[in-house]
Design an enzyme around this catalytic site. Structure first.
Site, PDB file in Angstrom:
ATOM      1  N   GLU A 127       0.829  -1.210   0.000  1.00  0.00           N
ATOM      2  CA  GLU A 127       0.000   0.000   0.000  1.00  0.00           C
ATOM      3  C   GLU A 127       0.859   1.254   0.000  1.00  0.00           C
ATOM      4  O   GLU A 127       1.873   1.321   0.686  1.00  0.00           O
ATOM      5  CB  GLU A 127      -0.890  -0.030   1.259  1.00  0.00           C
ATOM      6  CG  GLU A 127      -1.716   1.206   1.470  1.00  0.00           C
ATOM      7  CD  GLU A 127      -2.614   1.107   2.711  1.00  0.00           C
ATOM      8  OE1 GLU A 127      -2.784   0.006   3.259  1.00  0.00           O
ATOM      9  OE2 GLU A 127      -3.118   2.157   3.127  1.00  0.00           O
ATOM     10  N   GLU A 184      -2.928  10.593   2.515  1.00  0.00           N
ATOM     11  CA  GLU A 184      -4.095  10.678   3.393  1.00  0.00           C
ATOM     12  C   GLU A 184      -4.201  12.074   3.998  1.00  0.00           C
ATOM     13  O   GLU A 184      -3.186  12.725   4.251  1.00  0.00           O
ATOM     14  CB  GLU A 184      -4.018   9.623   4.506  1.00  0.00           C
ATOM     15  CG  GLU A 184      -4.312   8.226   3.982  1.00  0.00           C
ATOM     16  CD  GLU A 184      -4.630   7.233   5.091  1.00  0.00           C
ATOM     17  OE1 GLU A 184      -5.767   6.740   5.148  1.00  0.00           O
ATOM     18  OE2 GLU A 184      -3.726   6.949   5.894  1.00  0.00           O
TER      19      GLU A 184
END
Ligand SMILES: *[C@@H]1O[C@H](CO)[C@@H](O)[C@H](O)[C@H]1NC(C)=O
Ligand SMILES: *[C@@H]1O[C@H](CO)[C@@H](O)[C@H](O)[C@H]1NC(C)=O
Ligand SMILES: *[C@@H]1O[C@H](CO)[C@@H](O)[C@H](O)[C@H]1NC(C)=O
Ligand SMILES: *[C@@H]1O[C@H](CO)[C@@H](O)[C@H](O)[C@H]1NC(C)=O
Ligand SMILES: *[C@@H]1O[C@H](CO)[C@@H](O)[C@H](O)[C@H]1NC(C)=O
Ligand SMILES: *[C@@H]1O[C@H](CO)[C@@H](O)[C@H](O)[C@H]1NC(C)=O
Ligand SMILES: *[C@@H]1O[C@H](CO)[C@@H](O)[C@H](O)[C@H]1NC(C)=O
Ligand SMILES: *[C@@H]1O[C@H](CO)[C@@H](O)[C@H](O)[C@H]1NC(C)=O
Length: 383
Positions: free
Chosen positions: A167, A171
């Site tokens: 990943e 964010e």
């Protein structure tokens, strides 16, 4: 990372409501049974769409239970309208030409403003919204032009996520609208002695202004950029330890989301990270009936296929349609093969020609899954 955890629950409730689903849990040590061979993104066995995006080959019945992953294609995805988005990922049949995105959870709409904007919503009921690209990227440069939320406890995210949880993140937690956070995970893991996350400050209000956030993921290094300016670079070599390469190395989907971190069920650290508990009486929420984040466009520039693939001159590189996991590989780097196999649920199954392989030193891939020529020596996979 957090986004996966957060949307797991509503999705689980959703799949349990579906009839053809066997809600057997799966993981690498307890793979799925023949009757429901595919282990979904959320760790449950099933067939059909369970075998598509998110299907974990190492927790499924066999390594080829999951359907091949649609290969990367250079693209500029714009949201003039939402017609390229399948409104429910459980109806997806694997044809990445038909849809660019699937909605995994939540609700979307189009603002129809300034040429169209995708709005992802969060309500007290819907548990947030997540979309996944139908195609995978196996290294490449991905840029999202987006506007974040501006509310404590509400997180906006733009990430890449592989089927074994490699990943790479952008964010945007809570009320911090002048910064973004970069992060990376290898197979869902961060070494305990390390912090992979970093905060990048000094942006003009990310709620009111569009910014371009880029993930430039290459085989040996990874950079994050804002508005074309690199703000962080890490090297693969920094993540090699204990004989393992803990660097994202498997084909990944692009995911876009808005999700509730500031809720009762979240851990204390998560709530704090997100700026506190969500205020469902926030005037923005009261007037709109939802929180939302906007995406203007997503561009994908695929890394060049490894040169050996074009040198696998038995077949044209343009025939490559998909990625498959050929083996677990060594040192935390699974062997990813580039194939011409169909990605469709009703498509052809085993035994296609592999057009090339990546994940080590490769020369040529041969027929089906029974054998591979790896760096000149024959390796029987015995599948
Ligand atoms: C894997 O799943 C089995 C069965 O659900 C469970 O007992 C086991 O604890 C799980 N292992 C891991 C590592 O999560
Ligand atoms: C996939 O979708 C495209 C566009 O809708 C269509 O033209 C094509 O025939 C489909 N392919 C398969 C194998 O169903
Ligand atoms: C998709 O459809 C399934 C089955 O009808 C339903 O349970 C689920 O809530 C739907 N998901 C979304 C995102 O609408
Ligand atoms: C945007 O346009 C579509 C198609 O005309 C329409 O269905 C939708 O309601 C519009 N959305 C908004 C927020 O006005
Ligand atoms: C590619 O073609 C050349 C010339 O025909 C041949 O010598 C070589 O072995 C081929 N390479 C592969 C990987 O098949
Ligand atoms: C590769 O594609 C080109 C253009 O379509 C074609 O001329 C050539 O014959 C193909 N080569 C092989 C080995 O199939
Ligand atoms: C894959 O290899 C890693 C070490 O490289 C090992 O820890 C893991 O258990 C293996 N997984 C499977 C499914 O064999
Ligand atoms: C894949 O390529 C092989 C060799 O060129 C060919 O025989 C086979 O039909 C192809 N399969 C598909 C699904 O295109």
């Amino acid at each position: 990372m957090w986004s996966t955890l957060s949307i797991g629950l509503p999705f689980l409730v959703a799949i349990l409501a579906g009839e053809s689903v066997k809600a057997t849990a799966c993981n690498v040590t307890t793979p799925c049974p023949f009757s429901a061979p595919c282990c979904s993104e959320f760790g449950f066995c099933g067939s059909g769409h369970f075998c598509l995006g998110g299907c974990n080959p190492f927790a499924s019945r066999s390594i080829d239970s999951c359907k091949p992953e649609p290969v990367c294609k250079d693209a500029e995805y714009v949201f003039t309208d939402n017609s390229r988005i399948l409104s429910n990922s459980t109806f997806f049949e694997g044809n990445a030409t038909q849809y660019d995105w699937v909605l995994d959870s939540g609700n979307i709409f189009n603002t129809n403003k300034t040429g169209g904007e995708l709005a992802m919503t969060l309500t007290e009921k819907n548990g947030g919204t997540k979309l996944s690209s139908t195609r995978y990227v196996h290294y490449g440069t991905i840029t999202a032009k987006l506007k974040t939320g501006r509310w404590k406890g509400v997180v906006t995210a733009f990430i890449t996520m592989s089927d074994i949880k490699d990943e790479i993140d952008w964010e945007f937690p809570g009320a911090a609208t002048t910064e973004g956070q970069s992060n990376l995970f290898w197979q869902g893991y961060i070494p305990t002695d390390k912090t992979n996350g970093a905060t990048h400050t000094g942006l003009s209000d990310t709620y009111s202004n569009y910014h371009d956030f880029t993930i430039d993921w290459q085989p040996d290094s990874l950079s994050w950029s804002i508005d074309g300016k690199v703000v962080r670079t890490v090297k693969k070599s920094d993540f090699v330890e204990g004989g393992l390469t803990r660097y994202p190395n498997t084909p990944s989907r692009v995911q876009l989301s808005i999700w509730p971190a500031g809720i009762e069920s979240s851990g204390k650290g998560t709530v704090e990270w997100a700026g506190g508990m969500i205020d469902w009486n926030d005037p923005d929420y009261k007037s709109a009936g939802q929180f939302s984040a906007l995406v203007k466009s997503v561009s994908v520039k695929c890394a060049n296929l490894p040169s050996l693939i074009s040198s696998a001159n038995a077949t044209n590189a343009t025939d490559i349609t998909s990625y498959v996991y050929a083996s677990n590989g060594t040192g935390g780097v699974p062997v990813v093969a580039y194939t011409n196999r169909s990605t469709n649920l009703n498509g052809v199954g085993r035994g296609m020609t592999m057009l090339g392989v990546e994940g080590g030193k490769w020369q040529l891939a041969v027929l089906g899954f029974t054998a591979l020529l790896v760096a000149g020596s024959q390796v029987a996979l015995g599948l």
